[in-house]
Design an enzyme around this catalytic site. Structure first.
Site, PDB file in Angstrom:
ATOM      1  CG  ASP A   1      -9.099   2.138  -0.546  1.00 27.08           C
ATOM      2  OD1 ASP A   1      -8.217   1.285  -0.740  1.00 27.08           O
ATOM      3  OD2 ASP A   1      -9.275   3.125  -1.274  1.00 27.08           O
TER       4      ASP A   1
ATOM      5  CG  ASN B   1       0.374   9.411  -3.796  1.00 21.32           C
ATOM      6  OD1 ASN B   1       0.708  10.082  -2.825  1.00 21.32           O
ATOM      7  ND2 ASN B   1       0.129   8.115  -3.718  1.00 21.32           N
TER       8      ASN B   1
ATOM      9  CG  HIS C   1       4.704   9.603  -4.325  1.00 23.00           C
ATOM     10  ND1 HIS C   1       3.848   8.528  -4.351  1.00 23.00           N
ATOM     11  CD2 HIS C   1       5.075   9.808  -5.629  1.00 23.00           C
ATOM     12  CE1 HIS C   1       3.698   8.092  -5.588  1.00 23.00           C
ATOM     13  NE2 HIS C   1       4.433   8.851  -6.391  1.00 23.00           N
TER      14      HIS C   1
ATOM     15  CG  ASP D   1       4.528   9.084   2.086  1.00 22.19           C
ATOM     16  OD1 ASP D   1       3.776   8.233   1.549  1.00 22.19           O
ATOM     17  OD2 ASP D   1       5.743   9.182   1.841  1.00 22.19           O
TER      18      ASP D   1
ATOM     19  CD  GLU E   1      -4.642   3.166  -1.861  1.00 25.80           C
ATOM     20  OE1 GLU E   1      -5.306   3.027  -2.891  1.00 25.80           O
ATOM     21  OE2 GLU E   1      -3.414   2.933  -1.793  1.00 25.80           O
TER      22      GLU E   1
END
Length: 423
Positions: free
Chosen positions: A262, A270, A275, A279, A305
């Site tokens: 994680d 973010n 975002h 990514d 994630e």
């Protein structure tokens, strides 16, 4: 004089075979070019189509008497070498490798120059042997390119190498005949050689079509089982592969370890950078995972994630892999897309020695370990040992049956835990 009712042997006519080869080569070339016009993403089809059209042109020049065309006598061989070079480069392009234009044009140009010397004059028998040697060399190189395609099984790669290799041996046949039986080259052997060349051209065309078909099947399967953002397995594909791996190793009593990953403070990434940068962070982690995990390990993206990996081996093996991956991502996550992010990852690991039919329990244990890693500082690996196997009851007839039964059903001790802290 032929006798009525008696079957006569059918003679192989070189000119007839050459005409059939020209027609087939031209039709195959047109088919491949038209296929390329419909599938522009497979550029190799254009290279292969051009190769067959050029090869058919070479056959036309080879079968046409020289006085009818005022062209160099060495041009048919040069065009044949060019066709071989285009097929070779088409295979490289199809498999995503760099084009080698020099390999396609060096032999034809070199042949045109070399034929100006007396040793390769049209009347010299060594010219046929030399041309066959060049074609055989191209065929061996094509076989090596097919062998390098490691996405196929070892059996398929071996067959892909052996079949062109055998054809290369046939192309070398005129060279051997020239050395050991000089007077035989111009007889029926030429017809056999032309027939084999015809079969090779048709067979190669079928291989090309099958390669393109397999390519599209691979793309469709990849789209169905791959996460579009990271290129890793999606959740469904990962779970299916993980269950298969657990069943395989569990049947032998070999341990497997499931790790969950994680990304730390991903929501903050973010919120602060957008975002798109988030990514990119996911892509960076996926690339680090691919680089630092073994070929036998299975890794996929569960969603958001969160990632998971199934590793053949116990916690010692998985711990080394996880720590290597964690450290590599910590180094790669310092700067992402030009932003000083300092991304890190937390890891939870759980192992099992039993055959796993339902992976949910193992996932839950790894998720609990991940939760522990997240709430004790992050950027670390927390591992949960496997539940010890029940101790078998001693086989002593003096122990009453009820007592033996109670020993077997004795409650299993709680799972031991081990935490790997960052250095």
């Amino acid at each position: 004089m032929p006798v009525a009712g008696q079957l006569q042997p059918l003679a192989l006519d070189v000119q007839t075979l050459a005409f059939v080869a020209i027609c087939l080569g031209g039709l195959i070339g047109l088919y491949l070019v038209l296929s390329w016009l419909q599938q522009r993403d497979v550029r190799a089809l254009a290279w292969w189509g051009a190769a067959y059209l050029i090869g058919a042109s070479a056959m036309v020049l080879w079968s046409t008497p020289a006085p009818r065309l005022s062209l160099p006598s060495e041009l048919p061989e040069a065009l044949t070498f060019l066709a071989c070079g285009l097929i070779w480069n088409g295979i490289r392009l199809f498999h995503g490798r760099r084009l080698l234009a020099a390999g396609a044009y060096a032999a034809p140009i070199g042949w045109l120059i070399a034929c100006q010397f007396p040793m390769l004059a049209p009347s010299n028998h060594g010219r046929v042997a030399a041309a066959a040697l060049v074609v055989a060399a191209y065929t061996f190189v094509i076989a090596l390119e097919l062998w390098r395609e490691r996405r196929k099984s070892l059996f398929s790669r071996t067959a892909a190498f052996i079949v062109p290799g055998l054809h290369a041996g046939v192309f070398l046949m005129p060279l051997g005949l020239q050395i050991f039986a000089p007077g035989v080259v111009s007889g029926g052997w030429l017809a056999i050689f032309a027939m084999e060349t015809l079969i090779y051209a048709v067979g190669t065309a079928f291989i090309v079509v099958l390669m393109v078909k397999d390519h599209h099947v691979h793309i469709y399967r990849r789209a169905a089982f791959t996460d579009h953002l990271t290129g890793l397995l999606n959740r469904r594909a990962f779970l299916e592969n993980a269950v298969t791996l657990c069943a395989l190793h569990g049947a032998r009593g070999a341990p497997v370890t499931l790790m969950m990953f994680d990304l730390d403070h991903f929501k903050s990434i973010n919120d602060r950078f957008g975002h798109a940068v988030g990514d990119d962070a996911l892509r960076v982690f996926a690339e680090v995972a691919r680089t630092n995990m073994r070929a036998t390990d299975i890794i996929g993206r569960l969603g958001g994630e969160e990632f998971a990996a199934i590793v053949p081996g116990d916690l010692d093996v998985a711990g080394k892999i996880g720590e290597r991956l964690r450290g590599a991502f910590e180094a790669a996550g310092v700067t992402i897309s030009g932003h000083a992010i300092g991304a890190t990852v937390s890891i939870g690991a759980a192992t099992s020695h039993a055959r796993v039919e339902n992976i949910d329990a193992l996932l839950q244990r790894a998720d609990e370990a991940l939760y522990h890693a997240k709430h004790t500082g992050r950027n670390r690996l927390h591992a949960v040992e496997d539940t010890p196997k029940p101790v078998e009851a001693p086989r002593d007839n003096t122990i009453p049956f009820r007592l033996r039964k109670s020993i077997v059903r004795r409650p299993v001790p709680a799972a031991a835990e081990a935490t790997a802290r960052l250095p």
